[in-house]
Scaffold this motif. Structure first.
Motif, PDB file in Angstrom:
ATOM      1  N   ILE A  85     116.794  55.245   6.065  1.00  0.00           N
ATOM      2  CA  ILE A  85     116.239  53.899   6.231  1.00  0.00           C
ATOM      3  C   ILE A  85     117.363  52.867   6.357  1.00  0.00           C
ATOM      4  O   ILE A  85     117.331  51.997   7.233  1.00  0.00           O
ATOM      5  CB  ILE A  85     115.292  53.558   5.064  1.00  0.00           C
TER       6      ILE A  85
ATOM      7  N   LEU B 265     118.133  50.470   9.628  1.00  0.00           N
ATOM      8  CA  LEU B 265     118.229  49.013   9.540  1.00  0.00           C
ATOM      9  C   LEU B 265     119.565  48.506  10.046  1.00  0.00           C
ATOM     10  O   LEU B 265     119.628  47.517  10.770  1.00  0.00           O
ATOM     11  CB  LEU B 265     118.015  48.563   8.084  1.00  0.00           C
ATOM     12  N   TYR B 266     120.640  49.175   9.663  1.00  0.00           N
ATOM     13  CA  TYR B 266     121.956  48.706  10.076  1.00  0.00           C
ATOM     14  C   TYR B 266     122.338  49.211  11.464  1.00  0.00           C
ATOM     15  O   TYR B 266     122.863  48.464  12.279  1.00  0.00           O
ATOM     16  CB  TYR B 266     123.039  49.128   9.077  1.00  0.00           C
TER      17      TYR B 266
ATOM     18  N   GLY C  32     114.232  45.449  12.757  1.00  0.00           N
ATOM     19  CA  GLY C  32     113.809  44.733  11.558  1.00  0.00           C
ATOM     20  C   GLY C  32     113.050  45.670  10.638  1.00  0.00           C
ATOM     21  O   GLY C  32     112.588  46.739  11.044  1.00  0.00           O
ATOM     22  N   TYR C  33     112.905  45.277   9.383  1.00  0.00           N
ATOM     23  CA  TYR C  33     112.204  46.149   8.447  1.00  0.00           C
ATOM     24  C   TYR C  33     110.755  46.371   8.865  1.00  0.00           C
ATOM     25  O   TYR C  33     110.187  47.415   8.599  1.00  0.00           O
ATOM     26  CB  TYR C  33     112.313  45.633   7.004  1.00  0.00           C
TER      27      TYR C  33
ATOM     28  N   VAL D  25     110.661  49.385  10.971  1.00  0.00           N
ATOM     29  CA  VAL D  25     110.734  50.615  10.179  1.00  0.00           C
ATOM     30  C   VAL D  25     109.379  50.899   9.546  1.00  0.00           C
ATOM     31  O   VAL D  25     108.916  52.037   9.540  1.00  0.00           O
ATOM     32  CB  VAL D  25     111.837  50.510   9.096  1.00  0.00           C
TER      33      VAL D  25
ATOM     34  N   ILE E  25     110.877  49.307   1.208  1.00  0.00           N
ATOM     35  CA  ILE E  25     112.167  49.026   1.853  1.00  0.00           C
ATOM     36  C   ILE E  25     112.964  48.030   1.019  1.00  0.00           C
ATOM     37  O   ILE E  25     114.161  48.225   0.776  1.00  0.00           O
ATOM     38  CB  ILE E  25     111.967  48.522   3.298  1.00  0.00           C
TER      39      ILE E  25
ATOM     40  N   VAL F 217     116.630  48.810  -0.790  1.00  0.00           N
ATOM     41  CA  VAL F 217     117.803  47.962  -0.595  1.00  0.00           C
ATOM     42  C   VAL F 217     118.289  47.413  -1.937  1.00  0.00           C
ATOM     43  O   VAL F 217     119.483  47.450  -2.248  1.00  0.00           O
ATOM     44  CB  VAL F 217     117.491  46.818   0.405  1.00  0.00           C
TER      45      VAL F 217
ATOM     46  N   PRO G 205     116.972  43.368   3.535  1.00  0.00           N
ATOM     47  CA  PRO G 205     116.923  44.203   4.731  1.00  0.00           C
ATOM     48  C   PRO G 205     117.327  43.438   5.989  1.00  0.00           C
ATOM     49  O   PRO G 205     117.992  43.982   6.867  1.00  0.00           O
ATOM     50  CB  PRO G 205     115.455  44.646   4.794  1.00  0.00           C
ATOM     51  N   HIS G 206     116.976  42.161   6.053  1.00  0.00           N
ATOM     52  CA  HIS G 206     117.335  41.378   7.235  1.00  0.00           C
ATOM     53  C   HIS G 206     118.847  41.193   7.340  1.00  0.00           C
ATOM     54  O   HIS G 206     119.380  41.062   8.445  1.00  0.00           O
ATOM     55  CB  HIS G 206     116.632  40.027   7.234  1.00  0.00           C
TER      56      HIS G 206
ATOM     57  N   LEU H  60     120.984  43.444   6.851  1.00  0.00           N
ATOM     58  CA  LEU H  60     121.493  44.616   7.579  1.00  0.00           C
ATOM     59  C   LEU H  60     121.336  44.406   9.084  1.00  0.00           C
ATOM     60  O   LEU H  60     122.219  44.747   9.869  1.00  0.00           O
ATOM     61  CB  LEU H  60     120.789  45.884   7.119  1.00  0.00           C
ATOM     62  N   ARG H  61     120.222  43.815   9.485  1.00  0.00           N
ATOM     63  CA  ARG H  61     120.018  43.475  10.909  1.00  0.00           C
ATOM     64  C   ARG H  61     121.058  42.449  11.357  1.00  0.00           C
ATOM     65  O   ARG H  61     121.669  42.575  12.418  1.00  0.00           O
ATOM     66  CB  ARG H  61     118.596  42.937  11.087  1.00  0.00           C
TER      67      ARG H  61
END
Length: 158
Positions: free
Chosen positions: A82, A86-87, A92-93, A96, A107, A111, A125-126, A128-129
């Motif tokens: 996961i 994300l990375y 975006g999450y 996923v 998620i 994280v 999570p954002h 990582l984006r």
């Protein structure tokens, strides 16, 4: 307590106040001079501060090391996959969630728990984006290509 608002929020408030003041003037609750003085406020200027941060390569290594060290190898592998999605793809999450059937809450939990295990500063999570996009920009990839890759219809969003 004083809190700072984004310029766009401040301008929405000013617009609402001007509307109320105009109605009060039309209803003869205030005179013209009071209306003009109360609404003679320039719009707020500036840009909203960007929230979040980028996650460094060293932090990512720590996250993956935490996943590998998990006593439950299946959970560690799931979490690593996961985080890699994300990375490594900039998805975006929500992407996923829709592709894997796991929840957004899971998620966020992954994280949060993995950053604690890795000893990194908190991130979302954002972030990582955001890190994926920053990495592409640092590599010299043009903004239009990056925007297309992450699904932004407007390059200004990227």
């Amino acid at each position: 307590m004083v809190r700072s608002l984004a310029p766009s929020t401040t301008n929405r408030y000013l617009t609402a106040i001007r509307g109320v003041m105009k109605s009060a003037w039309r209803l003869d609750l205030i005179d013209r001079e009071t209306f003009e003085r109360a609404t003679d406020v320039p719009p707020a200027r500036g840009k909203r501060a960007v929230k979040g941060r980028t996650v460094s390569i060293d932090e990512l290594r720590g996250l993956f090391d935490a996943c590998l060290a998990d006593e439950n190898a299946k959970l560690g592998a799931r979490d690593a996959a996961i985080l890699a999605l994300l990375y490594g793809t900039g998805v975006g999450y929500t992407g996923v969630v829709s592709e894997s059937g796991i929840s957004a809450q899971l998620i966020y939990h992954i994280v949060q728990s993995r950053h604690v295990q890795a000893g990194t500063e908190p991130f979302t999570p954002h972030d990582l984006r955001r890190s994926f996009i920053s990495e592409l920009l640092d590599e010299g990839i043009d903004l239009v290509t990056i925007a297309r890759q992450v699904g932004h219809s407007n390059v200004q969003t990227t």
